[in-house]
Design an enzyme around this catalytic site. Structure first.
Site, PDB file in Angstrom:
ATOM      1  N   GLY A 114      74.997  54.145  77.179  1.00  0.00           N
ATOM      2  CA  GLY A 114      75.829  52.947  77.177  1.00  0.00           C
ATOM      3  C   GLY A 114      77.241  53.245  76.737  1.00  0.00           C
ATOM      4  O   GLY A 114      77.538  54.341  76.253  1.00  0.00           O
ATOM      5  N   PRO A 115      78.144  52.282  76.894  1.00  0.00           N
ATOM      6  CA  PRO A 115      79.545  52.468  76.497  1.00  0.00           C
ATOM      7  C   PRO A 115      79.665  52.697  74.993  1.00  0.00           C
ATOM      8  O   PRO A 115      78.750  52.376  74.221  1.00  0.00           O
ATOM      9  CB  PRO A 115      80.207  51.145  76.911  1.00  0.00           C
ATOM     10  CG  PRO A 115      79.270  50.510  77.872  1.00  0.00           C
ATOM     11  CD  PRO A 115      77.902  50.964  77.487  1.00  0.00           C
ATOM     12  N   GLY A 119      80.384  52.164  71.144  1.00  0.00           N
ATOM     13  CA  GLY A 119      80.424  51.018  70.243  1.00  0.00           C
ATOM     14  C   GLY A 119      79.385  49.958  70.497  1.00  0.00           C
ATOM     15  O   GLY A 119      79.432  48.886  69.896  1.00  0.00           O
ATOM     16  N   THR A 120      78.410  50.213  71.387  1.00  0.00           N
ATOM     17  CA  THR A 120      77.429  49.179  71.718  1.00  0.00           C
ATOM     18  C   THR A 120      76.200  49.219  70.819  1.00  0.00           C
ATOM     19  O   THR A 120      75.344  48.348  70.929  1.00  0.00           O
ATOM     20  CB  THR A 120      76.978  49.314  73.187  1.00  0.00           C
ATOM     21  OG1 THR A 120      76.607  50.676  73.434  1.00  0.00           O
ATOM     22  CG2 THR A 120      78.099  48.928  74.125  1.00  0.00           C
ATOM     23  N   HIS A 177     108.662  35.600  83.407  1.00  0.00           N
ATOM     24  CA  HIS A 177     107.589  36.524  83.825  1.00  0.00           C
ATOM     25  C   HIS A 177     106.228  36.016  83.340  1.00  0.00           C
ATOM     26  O   HIS A 177     105.279  35.917  84.133  1.00  0.00           O
ATOM     27  CB  HIS A 177     107.873  37.922  83.261  1.00  0.00           C
ATOM     28  CG  HIS A 177     106.877  38.956  83.667  1.00  0.00           C
ATOM     29  ND1 HIS A 177     107.131  39.885  84.643  1.00  0.00           N
ATOM     30  CD2 HIS A 177     105.609  39.220  83.236  1.00  0.00           C
ATOM     31  CE1 HIS A 177     106.078  40.666  84.794  1.00  0.00           C
ATOM     32  NE2 HIS A 177     105.140  40.284  83.936  1.00  0.00           N
ATOM     33  N   GLU A 178     106.151  35.689  82.057  1.00  0.00           N
ATOM     34  CA  GLU A 178     104.874  35.208  81.517  1.00  0.00           C
ATOM     35  C   GLU A 178     104.533  33.831  82.051  1.00  0.00           C
ATOM     36  O   GLU A 178     103.360  33.512  82.280  1.00  0.00           O
ATOM     37  CB  GLU A 178     104.930  35.182  79.982  1.00  0.00           C
ATOM     38  CG  GLU A 178     105.179  36.531  79.330  1.00  0.00           C
ATOM     39  CD  GLU A 178     104.153  37.570  79.716  1.00  0.00           C
ATOM     40  OE1 GLU A 178     103.005  37.194  80.034  1.00  0.00           O
ATOM     41  OE2 GLU A 178     104.498  38.761  79.729  1.00  0.00           O
TER      42      GLU A 178
END
EC number: 3.4.24.-
Length: 692
Positions: free
Chosen positions: A238-239, A241-242, A461-462
């Protein structure tokens, strides 16, 4: 028996530094015992004065460099009374015989001997006893010992220090002669990690699989009666930090069997054969204590697929270690009672022989937590934090899509730090929101120097991002927009992504259009563009190429995917498609991006007044929220739909698009054929027939 055992375990282990301490004490003792007690140094003139007065009994000339003077016993008290500087002299006995009272450095040997003979002749004429002298060529064994042995000791000490550092420090496998021993940390019964399955929130499927292994070790009859066999290994994938390592800690805390824990890098050293030796020693210890569990964290350090390492053609130590690990896990010999747990976030590069059933029977995928799992993780990490009553855990879970368990733990800690910095008595909801902004966007930089023109460009822009995302159905719902610089960004728009399992084409296109809304707003308002859209362009470029070359969502390229799930393309110098296909992929990706850019410009041109109003409000308040957009644009009509209605609307839209596409194809097919005078030659050439 228990007392004897405790005495054995509490017995201090031998430390090699004691040898150094004994040598140093011996040298100091030798120096002290061989030196005189109250020996005083005098000049040559003082010596001859004492000699002429009859105080000197004998002298010893040592290597023509030093003279030891012995005072006559019957004249010692007279000498003390005569001169105060001799009052501390005494008749002393050293460990190796009588010690001199005085010493001096003689002049040139021939001159000194002539003077001594003159003094003896004067004493003889006066009827006194002459001074006995003896020439002694002594060897300073301490100096010789230090001269020859000290460099050897220094070289040995330096070599010893380097070997300890390279082999991982002192203790256990760190000693020079134990370098091939396993460096695994052992958790016996009663010595656990204090982590249980109750401390692991979410991960219900993964917990169930791992709990079954622990239950098998505790109650084997429950399974063996039905003919079941214990799994030999489980791989946690798994990725980062999981919670893979946290699950292993829970196993160590729950299982009532010996638990060996180590990292994949602990096997690898600069010495050839050390990794394989440590693997053998690890499994030997585990078999002796069977039933037992071995946990190897980051197994990709030694489990990388063979033949894919950078140093191909050499005697690769990692491959030797992997080969030994494969043999120990499922080789010719039996390996009963030992279960292997391993964790990695790079399962695609692991060797196939390591992944097969019989070695790792189970692959447990530990994915990012969903909404409900994030709630459970928040409940675990919020226990030690002093909270205000108004903190809503459901709201926090919705505000953190894509966060792993480690990210949520960091978020809770960051919120507590922010509250303490503001001298609050409890952590409030706003502290958690500030922590989310801090983690995602970076540290707020209110003192950054920005000109008025730049600030106005950033605001539009935002506002362009916010406007386009608000007007598009499948764009992520907006949470807030800010023009306060954070980290490396000059402004940011925060969204709340939906919990999707699959993503349709319209959803990706709407997200790309919203990402390009910032640059489109600059062109619509100012008539020119800037470099502020770098991260937006990077995002949409990856999305466009993924649509064309990975997900098969492009009509021209077709239902083809060039995604390499095995990671083999890293070691290949050629692409899996031709140059013509590469050109087509580039053209189609560019076409998708330009179409969405034109779409964003059209939306902003049609709603220019609302875009300007939003930008002006953003310049005034610096931070605006969803309520401000509702005030300007009104409610989004599709936000009020229930999930079932949204699915019906989406299905209806897909059907309408398919009908439009079929209608356009029919129109093309029913159009009149071109005349032969205009297109006849081209038709004939494409069909491969000769021209008449």
């Amino acid at each position: 028996m228990s007392k004897e055992k405790s005495n054995k375990t509490n017995k201090p282990s031998f430390n090699f530094y004691w040898i150094y301490a004994i040598i140093a004490i011996g040298i100091i003792a030798l120096q002290v015992f061989t030196s005189g007690g109250n020996t005083r140094e005098i000049s040559t003139n003082d010596f001859f004065e004492l000699a002429k007065d009859g105080y000197v009994e004998k002298i010893i000339i040592i290597n023509n460099q030093e003279v030891e003077v012995f005072i006559a016993d019957d004249r010692l008290e007279d000498l003390k009374d005569r001169d105060k500087k001799y009052k501390n002299l005494s008749k002393s006995k050293g460990s190796f015989g009588e010690s001199p009272q005085l010493t001096f450095t003689p002049p040139e040997p021939k001159f000194f001997m002539d003077q001594l003979k003159e003094v003896n002749s004067e004493l003889s004429e006066a009827g006194q006893g002459q001074i006995d002298y003896k020439i002694d060529n002594r060897v300073n064994w301490l100096q010789v010992l230090l001269t020859y042995s000290l460099p050897i000791l220094l070289i040995f000490g330096l070599w010893f220090f380097m070997m300890r550092r390279m082999s991982g420090g002192a203790g256990g496998g760190g000693q020079i002669f134990n370098i091939g021993k396993s460096k695994a940390q052992l958790f016996e019964k009663g010595k656990g990690t204090n982590v249980t399955f109750k401390d692991v929130a979410g991960l219900e499927g993964a917990k169930e699989e791992v709990q079954e292994i622990v239950d098998f070790l505790k109650n084997p009859k429950k399974y063996t009666e039905l003919g079941a066999k214990i799994p030999k290994g489980a791989l946690l994938v798994g990725p980062p930090g999981t919670g893979k390592t946290l699950l292993a800690k829970a196993v160590a805390g729950e299982a009532q069997v010996p638990f060996f824990s180590l990292s994949g890098s602990d096997f690898v050293e600069m010495f050839v054969g050390v990794g394989a030796s440590r693997v053998r020693d690890l499994f030997k210890q585990a078999k002796e204590k069977a039933p037992a569990i071995i946990f190897i964290d980051e197994i990709d350090a030694i489990g990388r697929a063979r033949g894919k390492n950078a140093n191909m053609g050499s005697n690769d130590e990692r491959e030797n270690t992997l080969n030994q690990l494969l043999t120990e896990m499922d080789g010719f010999g039996t390996n009963s009672g030992v279960i292997i747990l391993a964790a990695t976030n790079r399962a695609d590069i692991l060797d196939r022989a390591l992944m097969r059933a019989g070695r790792f029977d189970r692959q447990i995928y530990v994915d990012m937590p969903d909404l409900n799992e994030r709630k459970e993780i928040f409940q675990v990490h919020l226990k030690p934090i002093k909270l205000q009553d108004k903190v809503d855990i459901d709201f926090l879970a919705k505000q953190t899509p894509g966060f792993s368990g480690a990210d949520i733990a960091n978020l809770c800690n960051e919120a507590a730090l922010i509250a303490a910095r503001k001298k609050k008595s409890a952590v409030e909801l706003q502290d958690f929101l500030d922590a989310v902004d801090r983690i995602i966007g970076g540290l707020e930089k209110k003192n950054r120097i920005i000109s008025k023109e730049e600030k106005r460009a950033i605001a539009f822009h935002e506002a362009g991002h916010a406007t386009v995302s608000w007007l598009l159905r499948y764009a992520h719902p907006l949470v807030k927009v800010t023009i306060v610089p954070r980290g490396q960004s000059l402004g940011a728009a925060w969204y709340l992504p939906e919990e999707r399992s699959i993503t349709r084409t319209n959803q990706i296109l709407d997200e790309m259009c919203a990402a390009l809304g910032g640059r489109a707003a600059e062109e619509v308002i100012f008539g020119e563009i800037s470099t502020g859209a770098l991260s937006d362009l990077e995002k949409v470029t990856k999305q466009a190429y993924a649509m064309v070359s990975i997900y098969g969502l492009n009509d021209k390229v077709g239902n083809i995917s060039y995604y390499d799930s095995q990671g083999r393309s890293e070691y290949s110098f050629s692409k899996p498609y031709s140059e013509d296909t590469a050109k087509t992929i580039d053209e189609e990706a560019s076409k998708i991006i330009e179409e969405q850019y034109k779409r964003a410009k059209q939306l902003l041109t049609e709603n220019r007044d609302k875009l300007t109003a939003l930008a002006e409000k953003l310049l005034q308040k610096e931070v605006i929220f969803k309520e401000d957009l509702v005030e300007i644009f009104g409610e989004r009509p599709w936000d009020s739909l229930e999930p079932e209605e949204q699915l019906k609307e989406a299905a209806k839209e897909i059907i309408e698009q398919a009908d439009e596409k079929s209608d356009s194809e029919e129109t093309e097919n029913n159009s009149p054929a071109p005349s032969e005078s205009e297109n006849g030659s081209e038709t004939e050439e494409t069909e491969g027939q000769p021209k008449e």
